[in-house]
Design a protein around this motif. Structure first.
Motif, PDB file in Angstrom:
ATOM      1  N   ARG A 106       0.797  -1.220   0.000  1.00  0.00           N
ATOM      2  CA  ARG A 106       0.000   0.000   0.000  1.00  0.00           C
ATOM      3  C   ARG A 106       0.830   1.271   0.000  1.00  0.00           C
ATOM      4  NH1 ARG A 106      -5.045   0.019   3.938  1.00  0.00           N
ATOM      5  NH2 ARG A 106      -5.311  -1.850   2.639  1.00  0.00           N
ATOM      6  N   PHE A 107       2.007   1.235   0.615  1.00  0.00           N
ATOM      7  CA  PHE A 107       2.750   2.477   0.824  1.00  0.00           C
ATOM      8  C   PHE A 107       4.103   2.530   0.130  1.00  0.00           C
ATOM      9  CE2 PHE A 107       0.001   2.048   4.606  1.00  0.00           C
ATOM     10  CZ  PHE A 107      -0.749   3.221   4.447  1.00  0.00           C
ATOM     11  N   TYR A 108       4.462   1.473  -0.637  1.00  0.00           N
ATOM     12  CA  TYR A 108       5.785   1.459  -1.251  1.00  0.00           C
ATOM     13  C   TYR A 108       5.977   2.618  -2.231  1.00  0.00           C
ATOM     14  CZ  TYR A 108      10.049  -0.337  -3.360  1.00  0.00           C
ATOM     15  OH  TYR A 108      11.335  -0.467  -3.797  1.00  0.00           O
ATOM     16  N   MET A 109       4.927   3.017  -2.925  1.00  0.00           N
ATOM     17  CA  MET A 109       5.036   4.091  -3.913  1.00  0.00           C
ATOM     18  C   MET A 109       4.665   5.451  -3.333  1.00  0.00           C
ATOM     19  SD  MET A 109       6.264   2.604  -6.482  1.00  0.00           S
ATOM     20  CE  MET A 109       6.109   3.937  -7.676  1.00  0.00           C
ATOM     21  N   THR A 110       4.711   5.568  -2.025  1.00  0.00           N
ATOM     22  CA  THR A 110       4.382   6.836  -1.369  1.00  0.00           C
ATOM     23  C   THR A 110       5.599   7.345  -0.586  1.00  0.00           C
ATOM     24  OG1 THR A 110       3.620   5.887   0.728  1.00  0.00           O
ATOM     25  CG2 THR A 110       2.042   5.935  -1.109  1.00  0.00           C
ATOM     26  N   ASP A 111       5.409   8.440   0.109  1.00  0.00           N
ATOM     27  CA  ASP A 111       6.477   8.987   0.944  1.00  0.00           C
ATOM     28  C   ASP A 111       6.772   8.102   2.152  1.00  0.00           C
ATOM     29  OD1 ASP A 111       6.676  11.151  -0.757  1.00  0.00           O
ATOM     30  OD2 ASP A 111       5.335  12.426   0.437  1.00  0.00           O
ATOM     31  N   SER A 112       5.908   7.132   2.406  1.00  0.00           N
ATOM     32  CA  SER A 112       6.098   6.223   3.540  1.00  0.00           C
ATOM     33  C   SER A 112       6.840   4.946   3.157  1.00  0.00           C
ATOM     34  CB  SER A 112       4.731   5.864   4.147  1.00  0.00           C
ATOM     35  OG  SER A 112       4.084   7.004   4.641  1.00  0.00           O
ATOM     36  N   ARG A 113       7.468   4.931   1.981  1.00  0.00           N
ATOM     37  CA  ARG A 113       8.205   3.741   1.533  1.00  0.00           C
ATOM     38  C   ARG A 113       9.229   3.298   2.569  1.00  0.00           C
ATOM     39  NH1 ARG A 113      11.782   3.615  -3.940  1.00  0.00           N
ATOM     40  NH2 ARG A 113       9.718   3.969  -4.826  1.00  0.00           N
ATOM     41  N   GLN A 114      10.025   4.234   3.033  1.00  0.00           N
ATOM     42  CA  GLN A 114      11.094   3.886   3.961  1.00  0.00           C
ATOM     43  C   GLN A 114      10.546   3.233   5.224  1.00  0.00           C
ATOM     44  OE1 GLN A 114      11.832   6.176   7.045  1.00  0.00           O
ATOM     45  NE2 GLN A 114      12.761   4.250   7.700  1.00  0.00           N
ATOM     46  N   LEU A 115       9.492   3.782   5.776  1.00  0.00           N
ATOM     47  CA  LEU A 115       8.938   3.228   7.004  1.00  0.00           C
ATOM     48  C   LEU A 115       8.384   1.820   6.778  1.00  0.00           C
ATOM     49  CD1 LEU A 115       8.182   3.508   9.960  1.00  0.00           C
ATOM     50  CD2 LEU A 115       6.061   4.645   9.252  1.00  0.00           C
ATOM     51  N   SER A 116       7.704   1.614   5.662  1.00  0.00           N
ATOM     52  CA  SER A 116       7.139   0.286   5.392  1.00  0.00           C
ATOM     53  C   SER A 116       8.238  -0.760   5.231  1.00  0.00           C
ATOM     54  CB  SER A 116       6.240   0.329   4.153  1.00  0.00           C
ATOM     55  OG  SER A 116       6.988   0.643   2.986  1.00  0.00           O
ATOM     56  N   VAL A 117       9.339  -0.397   4.570  1.00  0.00           N
ATOM     57  CA  VAL A 117      10.451  -1.337   4.406  1.00  0.00           C
ATOM     58  C   VAL A 117      11.154  -1.580   5.745  1.00  0.00           C
ATOM     59  CG1 VAL A 117      12.677  -1.721   3.282  1.00  0.00           C
ATOM     60  CG2 VAL A 117      10.785  -0.747   1.986  1.00  0.00           C
TER      61      VAL A 117
END
Length: 208
Positions: A106-117
C-alpha cells in the motif's frame, strides 16, 4: 529414540499454511465497472505492482522459513518447555508477515516507503533471533537431538543462523536510508539459506 515432536511440527505446518493464505488476501481485484475498457483494467492492474512484489517476496520468505523450520525439526527428537515456547515465538512472528507485506503493497510508492520497508526488515530481524533462540534451546541439551547428530552439524546449524543476524541487522539499518537495497539484502539472504542447507553434515560418519 522415539520422536516426540510430531504434534509440534503438525501444528507449526498449519500456522505456516495460514500465514501463506493470508498473503493472498492482499491481492485485490481492481475496482473498475464490469465490462470496462480492457485498457483501463490493464492500467489498474499495473498500478498494483507493489502488491505483486510484496506477495512474491513474502511468499518465498515464509517458504524459506518453513524449509529451515523443517530442517531444524529433522534434528530434534524430544521437547521441553523452553523449546516449545521458542517455537511458538517463531509461529507468532510468521503469522505477522502478512501485515508488513500489506504495508509494502500500500505504501511502497508513497512517501512512507522507507517506514514500510523498515517495519518489514525489522520483522525478519526478529524472526532470525527467534530461530537462534530455538536452536539454542534444542542444542543446549544434546539429549533433545537426533541420535548420531555430529557436533559439526550442531555448530553448522548454529552458525547458519548466527551469520544471518548481522546481515538482517544491516538490512534493517540500511532500510532507513536505502529501502530498495535493504529488500535486496533480504532476498539474497533467503537464497543463502536455501543454498547452505545442503552443506550441513548431520552424522558423525557422513559429509554432504
Amino acid at each position: 529414540m522415539e520422536k516426540e515432536t510430531g504434534r509440534i511440527e503438525a501444528f507449526s505446518d498449519g500456522v505456516f499454511s495460514i500465514a501463506v493464505t493470508l498473503l493472498v488476501l492482499e491481492l485485490h481485484v481492481p475496482e473498475v465497472k464490469e465490462g470496462a475498457n480492457p485498457i483501463r483494467l490493464l492500467e489498474d492492474l499495473k498500478l498494483q505492482w507493489p502488491g505483486y512484489i510484496a506477495f512474491i517476496i513474502s511468499f518465498f520468505s515464509i517458504f524459506v522459513i518453513w524449509v529451515n523450520h523443517h530442517k531444524i525439526f529433522k534434528q530434534i527428537y524430544k521437547r521441553n518447555t523452553g523449546l516449545m515456547f521458542a517455537n511458538g515465538l517463531i509461529l507468532f512472528l510468521v503469522s505477522l508477515v502478512s501485515y508488513p507485506s500489506a504495508l509494502l503493497a500500500r505504501f511502497y510508492m508513497t512517501d512512507s516507503r522507507q517506514l514500510s520497508v523498515t517495519i518489514y526488515t525489522g520483522l525478519f530481524l526478529v524472526i532470525n533471533l527467534a530461530f537462534n533462540l530455538l536452536w539454542e534451546q534444542a542444542s543446549r541439551d544434546k539429549k533433545l537431538l537426533r541420535p548420531g547428530i555430529s557436533d559439526v552439524a550442531i555448530k553448522q546449524l548454529r552458525n547458519n543462523y548466527l551469520y544471518g543476524f548481522p546481515t538482517y541487522l544491516a538490512a534493517f539499518i540500511i532500510s532507513f536510508f536505502y529501502p530498495d537495497f535493504a529488500l535486496v539484502i533480504c532476498v539474497l539472504l533467503w537464497i543463502f539459506w536455501a543454498a547452505s542447507s545442503k552443506k550441513i553434515t548431520f552424522t558423525e560418519s557422513s559429509i554432504t
